[in-house]
Scaffold this motif. Structure first.
Motif, PDB file in Angstrom:
ATOM      1  N   GLN A  87       2.825   5.690  66.793  1.00  0.00           N
ATOM      2  CA  GLN A  87       4.167   5.193  67.169  1.00  0.00           C
ATOM      3  C   GLN A  87       5.002   6.215  67.742  1.00  0.00           C
ATOM      4  OE1 GLN A  87       5.685   4.343  63.161  1.00  0.00           O
ATOM      5  NE2 GLN A  87       4.990   2.421  63.029  1.00  0.00           N
ATOM      6  N   VAL A  88       4.829   7.387  67.197  1.00  0.00           N
ATOM      7  CA  VAL A  88       5.426   8.655  68.072  1.00  0.00           C
ATOM      8  C   VAL A  88       5.073   8.666  69.502  1.00  0.00           C
ATOM      9  CG1 VAL A  88       5.718  11.166  68.077  1.00  0.00           C
ATOM     10  CG2 VAL A  88       5.900   9.830  66.018  1.00  0.00           C
ATOM     11  N   ARG A  89       3.598   8.699  69.520  1.00  0.00           N
ATOM     12  CA  ARG A  89       2.919   8.712  71.040  1.00  0.00           C
ATOM     13  C   ARG A  89       3.389   7.429  71.753  1.00  0.00           C
ATOM     14  NH1 ARG A  89      -3.079   8.631  72.070  1.00  0.00           N
ATOM     15  NH2 ARG A  89      -2.236   8.066  74.283  1.00  0.00           N
ATOM     16  N   ALA A  90       3.597   6.435  71.518  1.00  0.00           N
ATOM     17  CA  ALA A  90       4.208   5.117  72.026  1.00  0.00           C
ATOM     18  C   ALA A  90       5.677   5.425  72.655  1.00  0.00           C
ATOM     19  CB  ALA A  90       4.134   3.933  71.329  1.00  0.00           C
ATOM     20  N   GLU A  93       5.259   8.258  75.265  1.00  0.00           N
ATOM     21  CA  GLU A  93       4.485   8.153  76.575  1.00  0.00           C
ATOM     22  C   GLU A  93       5.355   7.169  77.311  1.00  0.00           C
ATOM     23  OE1 GLU A  93       0.766   8.763  77.497  1.00  0.00           O
ATOM     24  OE2 GLU A  93       0.229   8.982  75.523  1.00  0.00           O
ATOM     25  N   SER A  94       6.131   6.134  76.673  1.00  0.00           N
ATOM     26  CA  SER A  94       6.837   5.195  77.202  1.00  0.00           C
ATOM     27  C   SER A  94       7.992   5.862  77.986  1.00  0.00           C
ATOM     28  CB  SER A  94       7.375   4.216  76.398  1.00  0.00           C
ATOM     29  OG  SER A  94       5.946   3.366  75.690  1.00  0.00           O
ATOM     30  N   GLU A  95       8.622   6.576  77.486  1.00  0.00           N
ATOM     31  CA  GLU A  95       9.790   7.414  77.984  1.00  0.00           C
ATOM     32  C   GLU A  95       9.246   8.214  79.279  1.00  0.00           C
ATOM     33  OE1 GLU A  95      13.608   8.846  78.970  1.00  0.00           O
ATOM     34  OE2 GLU A  95      12.778   7.138  77.435  1.00  0.00           O
ATOM     35  N   ALA A  96       8.089   8.753  79.007  1.00  0.00           N
ATOM     36  CA  ALA A  96       7.369   9.450  80.222  1.00  0.00           C
ATOM     37  C   ALA A  96       7.409   8.651  81.310  1.00  0.00           C
ATOM     38  CB  ALA A  96       6.284  10.181  79.907  1.00  0.00           C
ATOM     39  N   CYS A  97       6.960   7.452  81.267  1.00  0.00           N
ATOM     40  CA  CYS A  97       6.764   6.485  82.267  1.00  0.00           C
ATOM     41  C   CYS A  97       8.124   6.145  82.788  1.00  0.00           C
ATOM     42  CB  CYS A  97       6.286   5.325  81.708  1.00  0.00           C
ATOM     43  SG  CYS A  97       4.330   5.323  81.449  1.00  0.00           S
ATOM     44  N   VAL A  98       9.152   6.081  82.179  1.00  0.00           N
ATOM     45  CA  VAL A  98      10.606   5.874  82.652  1.00  0.00           C
ATOM     46  C   VAL A  98      10.761   6.925  83.485  1.00  0.00           C
ATOM     47  CG1 VAL A  98      13.043   5.437  82.069  1.00  0.00           C
ATOM     48  CG2 VAL A  98      10.921   4.170  80.706  1.00  0.00           C
ATOM     49  N   VAL A 183       0.574   1.585  86.172  1.00  0.00           N
ATOM     50  CA  VAL A 183       0.657   2.838  87.663  1.00  0.00           C
ATOM     51  C   VAL A 183       1.487   1.766  88.500  1.00  0.00           C
ATOM     52  CG1 VAL A 183      -0.263   3.547  89.498  1.00  0.00           C
ATOM     53  CG2 VAL A 183      -1.092   4.262  87.099  1.00  0.00           C
ATOM     54  N   GLU A 184       1.028   0.483  88.424  1.00  0.00           N
ATOM     55  CA  GLU A 184       1.646  -0.477  89.524  1.00  0.00           C
ATOM     56  C   GLU A 184       3.108  -0.825  88.993  1.00  0.00           C
ATOM     57  OE1 GLU A 184       2.009  -2.710  92.581  1.00  0.00           O
ATOM     58  OE2 GLU A 184       0.546  -1.601  92.108  1.00  0.00           O
ATOM     59  N   SER A 185       3.568  -0.673  87.764  1.00  0.00           N
ATOM     60  CA  SER A 185       4.962  -0.738  87.473  1.00  0.00           C
ATOM     61  C   SER A 185       5.793   0.436  87.898  1.00  0.00           C
ATOM     62  CB  SER A 185       5.184  -0.907  85.914  1.00  0.00           C
ATOM     63  OG  SER A 185       4.453  -2.146  85.413  1.00  0.00           O
ATOM     64  N   ILE A 186       5.025   1.586  87.608  1.00  0.00           N
ATOM     65  CA  ILE A 186       5.731   2.828  88.305  1.00  0.00           C
ATOM     66  C   ILE A 186       5.873   2.785  89.912  1.00  0.00           C
ATOM     67  CG2 ILE A 186       5.587   5.415  88.800  1.00  0.00           C
ATOM     68  CD1 ILE A 186       4.159   5.422  85.838  1.00  0.00           C
ATOM     69  N   ARG A 187       4.880   2.166  90.446  1.00  0.00           N
ATOM     70  CA  ARG A 187       5.102   2.190  91.909  1.00  0.00           C
ATOM     71  C   ARG A 187       6.105   1.334  92.385  1.00  0.00           C
ATOM     72  NH1 ARG A 187       0.471   3.379  94.542  1.00  0.00           N
ATOM     73  NH2 ARG A 187      -0.574   2.526  92.802  1.00  0.00           N
ATOM     74  N   LYS A 188       6.309   0.064  91.473  1.00  0.00           N
ATOM     75  CA  LYS A 188       7.308  -0.826  92.027  1.00  0.00           C
ATOM     76  C   LYS A 188       8.772  -0.053  91.672  1.00  0.00           C
ATOM     77  CE  LYS A 188       5.921  -4.376  89.673  1.00  0.00           C
ATOM     78  NZ  LYS A 188       5.807  -5.764  89.112  1.00  0.00           N
ATOM     79  N   GLY A 189       8.716   0.832  90.835  1.00  0.00           N
ATOM     80  CA  GLY A 189      10.088   1.364  90.174  1.00  0.00           C
ATOM     81  C   GLY A 189      10.748   0.670  89.174  1.00  0.00           C
ATOM     82  N   CYS A 194       7.091  -0.662  82.979  1.00  0.00           N
ATOM     83  CA  CYS A 194       6.099   0.311  82.562  1.00  0.00           C
ATOM     84  C   CYS A 194       6.340   0.723  81.435  1.00  0.00           C
ATOM     85  CB  CYS A 194       6.377   1.359  83.553  1.00  0.00           C
ATOM     86  SG  CYS A 194       7.711   2.465  83.826  1.00  0.00           S
ATOM     87  N   TYR A 195       7.571   0.831  80.963  1.00  0.00           N
ATOM     88  CA  TYR A 195       7.994   1.423  79.515  1.00  0.00           C
ATOM     89  C   TYR A 195       7.150   0.375  78.426  1.00  0.00           C
ATOM     90  CZ  TYR A 195      10.470   2.125  75.178  1.00  0.00           C
ATOM     91  OH  TYR A 195      10.579   2.430  73.931  1.00  0.00           O
ATOM     92  N   LEU A 196       7.215  -0.869  78.835  1.00  0.00           N
ATOM     93  CA  LEU A 196       6.529  -1.990  77.917  1.00  0.00           C
ATOM     94  C   LEU A 196       5.046  -2.197  77.807  1.00  0.00           C
ATOM     95  CD1 LEU A 196       9.064  -4.804  78.218  1.00  0.00           C
ATOM     96  CD2 LEU A 196       8.943  -3.515  76.294  1.00  0.00           C
ATOM     97  N   ARG A 197       4.618  -1.764  79.099  1.00  0.00           N
ATOM     98  CA  ARG A 197       3.213  -1.681  79.115  1.00  0.00           C
ATOM     99  C   ARG A 197       2.443  -0.390  78.654  1.00  0.00           C
ATOM    100  NH1 ARG A 197       2.411  -4.045  85.747  1.00  0.00           N
ATOM    101  NH2 ARG A 197       2.357  -6.343  84.920  1.00  0.00           N
TER     102      ARG A 197
END
Length: 214
Positions: A87-90, A93-98, A183-189, A194-197
């Motif tokens: 739960q903590v990792r999720a 890491e989701s915030e890191a993607c944002v 990565v594709e979600s990050i590419r699209k901005g 990307c958070y949900l993925r």
């Protein structure tokens, strides 16, 4: 030449923690076992200081209880421990993607890691995927640009989550597909996507661990 940076490895304290964590999660080191700094450091071929730091990391994970006289008691693992860890990792890491989306990061190195991952899988070298999986996650933490977040995730990292309900090839192919989607979600901005993925990706690892230890 692509001008890529060298792959960085985890600090020694985190390597020790990952080694011990895996042994505890796999029950090679059973609950109730007494670990001492001296004997653990000697067996791993490392010094006392990073071993002490690794004990502290595992105590925060709820896997060890620190005692006086440089000792620690192994608490073992249960479903609550596993779920709290992931739960903590999720969340982190989701915030890191944002942050990666907000920073509009250069994906050249991450794309290269994905390319090599595909090549290794097609060659049937699934063992190498563990290192590549770790490298990709660390690249995302670094690209997020938040050192505190990166340090927290480094301490939480415990390597590739291998489930028992799928074989190794199925696991790595599923993991790679999820990486590509993130990565594709990050590419699209698309920060929300990307958070949900990433949430889905980490929760999948959690599910594998829970199924393994129930």
């Amino acid at each position: 030449m692509l001008g890529l940076k060298p792959i960085k490895t985890l600090p020694i304290r985190e390597k020790i923690a990952a080694n011990l964590r895996e042994a505890i999660l796999s029950k090679k080191i059973p609950a109730g076992e007494i670990l001492t700094l001296e004997s653990t450091a000697q067996e791993l071929g490392v010094s006392i200081t990073p071993t002490r730091e690794a004990f502290q990391i595992l105590a925060r994970d709820g896997l060890l209880e620190l005692e006086r006289n440089k000792r620690a008691v192994v608490l073992g693992v249960n479903e609550k421990t596993i779920r709290e860890h992931f739960q903590v990792r999720a969340a982190l890491e989701s915030e890191a993607c944002v942050l990666c989306c907000e920073n509009k990061i250069d994906l050249q190195r991450i794309d290269q890691i994905l390319k090599v991952s595909r090549e290794e899988i097609e060659k049937g070298d699934f063992e190498s995927y563990s290192s590549l999986n770790q490298t990709l996650h660390m690249e995302l933490w670094t690209a997020a640009g938040n050192d505190k977040l990166k340090n927290m995730l480094s301490e939480l990292w415990n390597g590739l989550s291998r489930g028992v309900l799928v074989n190794e090839e199925e696991y790595v192919r599923k993991s790679l597909k999820e990486h590509e989607e993130i990565v594709e979600s990050i590419r699209k901005g698309d920060a929300m996507e990307c958070y949900l993925r990433m949430q889905k990706h980490i929760k999948s690892s959690c599910k594998n661990f829970v199924q393994r230890y129930n």
